[in-house]
Structures are given as C-alpha cells and as structure tokens.
Design a protein around this motif. Structure first.
Motif, PDB file in Angstrom:
ATOM      1  N   ALA A   1     -28.997  21.094 -37.796  1.00 32.04           N
ATOM      2  CA  ALA A   1     -27.923  20.661 -36.915  1.00 32.04           C
ATOM      3  C   ALA A   1     -28.464  19.713 -35.850  1.00 32.04           C
ATOM      4  N   VAL A   2     -28.609  18.461 -36.249  1.00 28.33           N
ATOM      5  CA  VAL A   2     -29.083  17.442 -35.308  1.00 28.33           C
ATOM      6  C   VAL A   2     -28.039  16.343 -35.227  1.00 28.33           C
ATOM      7  N   PRO A   3     -28.000  15.604 -34.124  1.00 33.45           N
ATOM      8  CA  PRO A   3     -27.032  14.510 -34.015  1.00 33.45           C
ATOM      9  C   PRO A   3     -27.234  13.503 -35.147  1.00 33.45           C
ATOM     10  N   THR A   4     -26.131  12.999 -35.648  1.00 29.86           N
ATOM     11  CA  THR A   4     -26.194  12.036 -36.747  1.00 29.86           C
ATOM     12  C   THR A   4     -26.904  10.760 -36.307  1.00 29.86           C
ATOM     13  N   ALA A   5     -27.891  10.370 -37.079  1.00 29.77           N
ATOM     14  CA  ALA A   5     -28.546   9.083 -36.846  1.00 29.77           C
ATOM     15  C   ALA A   5     -27.720   8.021 -37.553  1.00 29.77           C
ATOM     16  N   PHE A   6     -27.411   6.947 -36.854  1.00 29.56           N
ATOM     17  CA  PHE A   6     -26.553   5.930 -37.430  1.00 29.56           C
ATOM     18  C   PHE A   6     -27.172   4.559 -37.238  1.00 29.56           C
ATOM     19  N   THR A   7     -27.303   3.826 -38.343  1.00 27.27           N
ATOM     20  CA  THR A   7     -27.823   2.473 -38.291  1.00 27.27           C
ATOM     21  C   THR A   7     -26.847   1.559 -39.015  1.00 27.27           C
ATOM     22  N   ALA A   8     -26.582   0.400 -38.433  1.00 26.15           N
ATOM     23  CA  ALA A   8     -25.665  -0.551 -39.046  1.00 26.15           C
ATOM     24  C   ALA A   8     -26.342  -1.902 -39.203  1.00 26.15           C
ATOM     25  N   CYS A   9     -26.131  -2.520 -40.365  1.00 25.87           N
ATOM     26  CA  CYS A   9     -26.709  -3.830 -40.653  1.00 25.87           C
ATOM     27  C   CYS A   9     -25.611  -4.765 -41.165  1.00 25.87           C
ATOM     28  N   ALA A  10     -25.822  -6.056 -40.991  1.00 27.74           N
ATOM     29  CA  ALA A  10     -24.830  -7.025 -41.439  1.00 27.74           C
ATOM     30  C   ALA A  10     -25.498  -8.257 -42.012  1.00 27.74           C
ATOM     31  N   SER A  11     -24.818  -8.881 -42.988  1.00 25.87           N
ATOM     32  CA  SER A  11     -25.293 -10.160 -43.509  1.00 25.87           C
ATOM     33  C   SER A  11     -24.586 -11.310 -42.806  1.00 25.87           C
ATOM     34  N   GLY A  12     -23.604 -10.955 -41.950  1.00 26.78           N
ATOM     35  CA  GLY A  12     -22.870 -11.955 -41.172  1.00 26.78           C
ATOM     36  C   GLY A  12     -23.044 -11.688 -39.693  1.00 26.78           C
ATOM     37  N   SER A  13     -21.930 -11.666 -38.962  1.00 25.59           N
ATOM     38  CA  SER A  13     -21.975 -11.486 -37.513  1.00 25.59           C
ATOM     39  C   SER A  13     -22.374 -10.068 -37.119  1.00 25.59           C
ATOM     40  N   VAL A  14     -23.537  -9.947 -36.502  1.00 26.33           N
ATOM     41  CA  VAL A  14     -23.994  -8.642 -36.022  1.00 26.33           C
ATOM     42  C   VAL A  14     -23.150  -8.194 -34.837  1.00 26.33           C
ATOM     43  N   GLU A  15     -22.787  -9.119 -33.978  1.00 26.81           N
ATOM     44  CA  GLU A  15     -22.012  -8.765 -32.784  1.00 26.81           C
ATOM     45  C   GLU A  15     -20.644  -8.218 -33.156  1.00 26.81           C
ATOM     46  N   ARG A  16     -20.020  -8.804 -34.159  1.00 25.57           N
ATOM     47  CA  ARG A  16     -18.712  -8.305 -34.592  1.00 25.57           C
ATOM     48  C   ARG A  16     -18.830  -6.887 -35.146  1.00 25.57           C
ATOM     49  N   LEU A  17     -19.908  -6.621 -35.861  1.00 26.04           N
ATOM     50  CA  LEU A  17     -20.118  -5.276 -36.374  1.00 26.04           C
ATOM     51  C   LEU A  17     -20.335  -4.295 -35.230  1.00 26.04           C
ATOM     52  N   ARG A  18     -21.083  -4.707 -34.224  1.00 23.79           N
ATOM     53  CA  ARG A  18     -21.286  -3.858 -33.043  1.00 23.79           C
ATOM     54  C   ARG A  18     -19.943  -3.508 -32.400  1.00 23.79           C
ATOM     55  N   GLN A  19     -19.097  -4.516 -32.236  1.00 22.19           N
ATOM     56  CA  GLN A  19     -17.786  -4.299 -31.620  1.00 22.19           C
ATOM     57  C   GLN A  19     -16.940  -3.333 -32.451  1.00 22.19           C
TER      58      GLN A  19
END
Length: 277
Positions: free
Chosen positions: A240-258
């Motif tokens: 029971a640990v907090p979910t580790a989350f990583t996101a990657c993009a081949s386009g706009s990284v900032e839009r994915l962050r938003q």
C-alpha cells in the motif's frame, strides 16, 4: 517480459483521451505504478491509415517495454482495432488489454432498441467493429447507429473542454441519434468521457427530460480486466504505497501536464514528462 510486481503498467493513447481510462485504473488499482504515453505528435489516430496506427503502436509499445512494464493497456479504441491482434502475436508473454466498443452492454441497457455509437471513422470502419455490430444486431435486434465524430478529438486535445467548438460538434453528432430515438450512447473513443458533462447537458436540453439516455464508458471494465489478469499472473502490487505516475509525450509536454492536472488531480511536480520519439 518482467515478472517484477513493482514494475509499472504501461498505458498509451494518441493523446490525452487515455487519461479517462487511467483514472479508472488508479481507482481500481491504487497500488500500481503507471507509465502513460500520449503519442500526441501523431494525434489524432482516428483519421490516420491503419498501417500508420500499427507502426505507432509498435513504436510506443517498444518504448514502454524498454521501461520494463509488466502489462500494457491500449487506452485507445482506434489503436485497439488497428493493432491489438498484431501486438498480441508479437509480444505473446505480455499482458495486453485493449478497448472494447461497449456494444454488448449498450444492447442490454437499451429499451428503445436503438443505440448510438460515437466513435472515430477508423474505429467504425474496422473489421472488429463491423463484425461485432452485425453479430449483436442479429442476436438482439438492436439497431446500432454509427456516428463518426470528425474533429471532436482535435478539439478535446486542446484541453478546453467547455469550448463553444465542442458544443457545436456535439450538437451536430448527437441530434440525429437522439431524433432517431436512441436511448443509449456508446462513448467509443476514450477522449469522449472527458466531455461527458457536455453530452449530458445537450441531451437534457434536446429531449427536455422526455426520456432517459444512458452513456456507456468501458474504462471501468478495462481496469477490472487488468486487475484480474495481474492477479492471475501473480503480478499485482500488494504494498500500500502511493501510486507512482509518469507521463510522456511525443508532442506537447506542457499540454499533457495541463491535462493530467485537470483530469487526474496530479500537479506538475508529480509528472516526469519526457519526449518519446
């Protein structure tokens, strides 16, 4: 393929739509680490040739495998239709889960025997969808009305989900289905659940409460299937640990962050967004 229970689950879509599925996975499997890829440099998949969608699906899967994933979720109806059979043959030891159109649950829900299917052109033209719709229509007598929602994914990708452009497109695509007495709508693209509130709003206005309309989103079913297969293989993460989350993009990284901030309540500091070629 890794047998490490702490390894991440890979999830990908052509853009931010797969976040609607990832939300269900987070809720169902809170202990799992998740690695999300938005192939936004090639979005939307819905108007691309099947060969290109397959090529991109292989490229993204290879990237995710290089990150030692223990399972793969294709959080995209178009990519599922175009690539899942090939990916399962290519990576036979990997758990691979795709999106189902949701026609079967919709047929069970419909009282008017009329179901509207909102999806991309690629999904609606795929052999998988064609076979399933004909089979279920023959078995149940339900009329499945396909509606290609051209341009809707592009607008949702802009992350302004209350825009007038989205409302105009939803009016254009929902009106003929509702006027044909559809009482169940299949959200056949993972982007569409992100604008569920606008769909419900238009349905309520157009029908003025004359009849209820149900929406079918198969994201929860995908999360349950992932849970079942991870447990079956002994790969579920029990700590029971907090979910580790990583996101990657081949386009706009900032839009994915938003988008992650908007729909997952994950702040930018929790996202390690890197470009994926």
């Amino acid at each position: 393929m890794t047998h490490d229970t702490s390894a991440p689950v890979g999830v990908f879509d052509s853009g931010i739509g797969g976040l609607s599925v990832l939300r269900h996975i987070q809720q169902t499997l809170p202990n799992e680490s998740l690695l999300y890829v938005a192939d936004s440099g090639f979005a939307p998949y819905g108007d691309k040739p099947a060969a290109l969608i397959l090529e991109r699906s292989i490229a993204v899967t290879e990237f995710l495998l290089s990150q030692q994933i223990k399972a793969l979720v294709i959080a995209c109806n178009t990519a599922t239709a175009a690539a899942i059979a090939h990916l399962r043959l290519r990576y036979p030891e990997l758990i691979i889960i795709g999106m189902e159109p949701g026609l079967k649950p919709a047929a069970l829900l419909s009282q008017t025997q009329t179901v509207g299917v909102l999806a991309t052109r690629s999904t609606l033209h795929s052999d998988k969808y064609q076979r399933l719709s004909v089979q279920l229509s023959t078995e149940t007598g339900v009329n499945f009305m396909p509606q290609a929602c051209i341009g809707l994914v592009d607008q949702i990708e802009k992350a302004d989900i209350d825009s007038e452009q989205i409302r105009i497109l939803l009016q254009r695509y929902l009106t003929p289905l509702l006027d044909a007495n559809a009482d169940t709508l299949v959200l056949g693209c993972t982007h569409y659940p992100l604008v569920t509130h606008l769909i419900r709003e238009f349905v309520a206005q157009h029908l003025a409460g004359s009849r209820p309309v149900q929406l079918v989103d198969t994201g929860h079913a995908v999360a349950l299937q992932l849970q079942r297969l991870l447990i079956q293989r002994g790969l579920d993460r029990k700590t029971a640990v907090p979910t580790a989350f990583t996101a990657c993009a081949s386009g706009s990284v900032e839009r994915l962050r938003q988008a992650c901030t908007q729909w997952l309540n994950v702040g930018p500091s929790n996202i390690s967004a890197a470009l994926v070629a």
